[in-house]
Scaffold this motif. Structure first.
Motif, PDB file in Angstrom:
ATOM      1  N   ALA A  20       0.340  66.684 -32.448  1.00  0.00           N
ATOM      2  CA  ALA A  20      -0.043  66.719 -31.031  1.00  0.00           C
ATOM      3  C   ALA A  20       0.323  68.047 -30.367  1.00  0.00           C
ATOM      4  N   ASN A  21       0.867  68.975 -31.151  1.00  0.00           N
ATOM      5  CA  ASN A  21       1.284  70.289 -30.635  1.00  0.00           C
ATOM      6  C   ASN A  21       2.336  70.197 -29.537  1.00  0.00           C
ATOM      7  N   LEU A  22       3.184  69.180 -29.619  1.00  0.00           N
ATOM      8  CA  LEU A  22       4.282  69.048 -28.660  1.00  0.00           C
ATOM      9  C   LEU A  22       5.489  69.868 -29.117  1.00  0.00           C
ATOM     10  N   ILE A  23       5.529  70.163 -30.410  1.00  0.00           N
ATOM     11  CA  ILE A  23       6.601  70.980 -30.988  1.00  0.00           C
ATOM     12  C   ILE A  23       5.980  71.920 -32.014  1.00  0.00           C
ATOM     13  N   GLU A  24       6.788  72.871 -32.509  1.00  0.00           N
ATOM     14  CA  GLU A  24       6.281  73.857 -33.468  1.00  0.00           C
ATOM     15  C   GLU A  24       6.596  73.504 -34.923  1.00  0.00           C
ATOM     16  N   SER A  25       7.752  72.856 -35.159  1.00  0.00           N
ATOM     17  CA  SER A  25       8.170  72.632 -36.546  1.00  0.00           C
ATOM     18  C   SER A  25       8.946  71.330 -36.692  1.00  0.00           C
ATOM     19  N   GLY A  26       9.195  70.980 -37.951  1.00  0.00           N
ATOM     20  CA  GLY A  26       9.991  69.796 -38.235  1.00  0.00           C
ATOM     21  C   GLY A  26      11.408  69.919 -37.700  1.00  0.00           C
ATOM     22  N   ALA A  27      11.938  71.143 -37.730  1.00  0.00           N
ATOM     23  CA  ALA A  27      13.288  71.370 -37.196  1.00  0.00           C
ATOM     24  C   ALA A  27      13.306  71.104 -35.689  1.00  0.00           C
ATOM     25  N   ASP A  28      12.229  71.496 -35.003  1.00  0.00           N
ATOM     26  CA  ASP A  28      12.119  71.215 -33.564  1.00  0.00           C
ATOM     27  C   ASP A  28      12.080  69.704 -33.325  1.00  0.00           C
ATOM     28  N   ALA A  29      11.362  68.984 -34.186  1.00  0.00           N
ATOM     29  CA  ALA A  29      11.264  67.527 -34.048  1.00  0.00           C
ATOM     30  C   ALA A  29      12.650  66.910 -34.165  1.00  0.00           C
ATOM     31  N   LYS A  30      13.391  67.336 -35.171  1.00  0.00           N
ATOM     32  CA  LYS A  30      14.740  66.807 -35.380  1.00  0.00           C
ATOM     33  C   LYS A  30      15.603  67.043 -34.147  1.00  0.00           C
ATOM     34  N   ALA A  31      15.514  68.248 -33.571  1.00  0.00           N
ATOM     35  CA  ALA A  31      16.336  68.598 -32.411  1.00  0.00           C
ATOM     36  C   ALA A  31      15.980  67.789 -31.168  1.00  0.00           C
ATOM     37  N   VAL A  32      14.699  67.717 -30.820  1.00  0.00           N
ATOM     38  CA  VAL A  32      14.328  67.010 -29.584  1.00  0.00           C
ATOM     39  C   VAL A  32      14.568  65.510 -29.702  1.00  0.00           C
ATOM     40  N   ILE A  33      14.404  64.969 -30.911  1.00  0.00           N
ATOM     41  CA  ILE A  33      14.667  63.537 -31.116  1.00  0.00           C
ATOM     42  C   ILE A  33      16.170  63.275 -31.048  1.00  0.00           C
ATOM     43  N   ALA A  34      16.972  64.131 -31.672  1.00  0.00           N
ATOM     44  CA  ALA A  34      18.434  63.971 -31.648  1.00  0.00           C
ATOM     45  C   ALA A  34      18.972  64.095 -30.220  1.00  0.00           C
ATOM     46  N   ASP A  35      18.339  64.933 -29.414  1.00  0.00           N
ATOM     47  CA  ASP A  35      18.770  65.122 -28.028  1.00  0.00           C
ATOM     48  C   ASP A  35      18.222  64.037 -27.091  1.00  0.00           C
ATOM     49  N   GLU A  36      17.556  63.032 -27.679  1.00  0.00           N
ATOM     50  CA  GLU A  36      17.005  61.893 -26.933  1.00  0.00           C
ATOM     51  C   GLU A  36      16.013  62.323 -25.858  1.00  0.00           C
ATOM     52  N   LEU A  37      15.175  63.303 -26.207  1.00  0.00           N
ATOM     53  CA  LEU A  37      14.163  63.802 -25.274  1.00  0.00           C
ATOM     54  C   LEU A  37      12.794  63.170 -25.501  1.00  0.00           C
ATOM     55  N   VAL A  38      12.676  62.357 -26.563  1.00  0.00           N
ATOM     56  CA  VAL A  38      11.385  61.753 -26.911  1.00  0.00           C
ATOM     57  C   VAL A  38      11.430  60.251 -26.636  1.00  0.00           C
TER      58      VAL A  38
END
Length: 70
Positions: A20-38
């Motif tokens: 969905a182009n909400l993030i750039e990479s898998g590492a970004d996904a891990k970070a935003v999910i861990a930070d409870e932003l999703v």
């Protein structure tokens, strides 16, 4: 609200965020999910492997995207 079509019956949350182009990479996904932003369907989601299906709504940073079947 935008809709993003998926090819299969389900897709992992981390993969969908990239699709969905909400993030750039898998590492970004891990970070935003861990930070409870999703959130998924209005509830904070902390599992990157959460299976999404058609009709689920993912939100990140005030942007909502619905999972759609192809």
């Amino acid at each position: 609200m935008d809709e993003i079509e998926i090819r299969d019956e389900s897709i992992r949350l981390g993969q969908f965020l990239k699709l969905a182009n909400l993030i750039e990479s898998g590492a970004d996904a891990k970070a935003v999910i861990a930070d409870e932003l999703v959130s998924v369907n209005g509830e904070v989601e902390t599992r990157r492997g959460r299976q999404l299906r058609a009709g689920d709504v993912v939100e990140l940073g005030g942007i909502s995207v619905r999972v759609a079947a192809q």
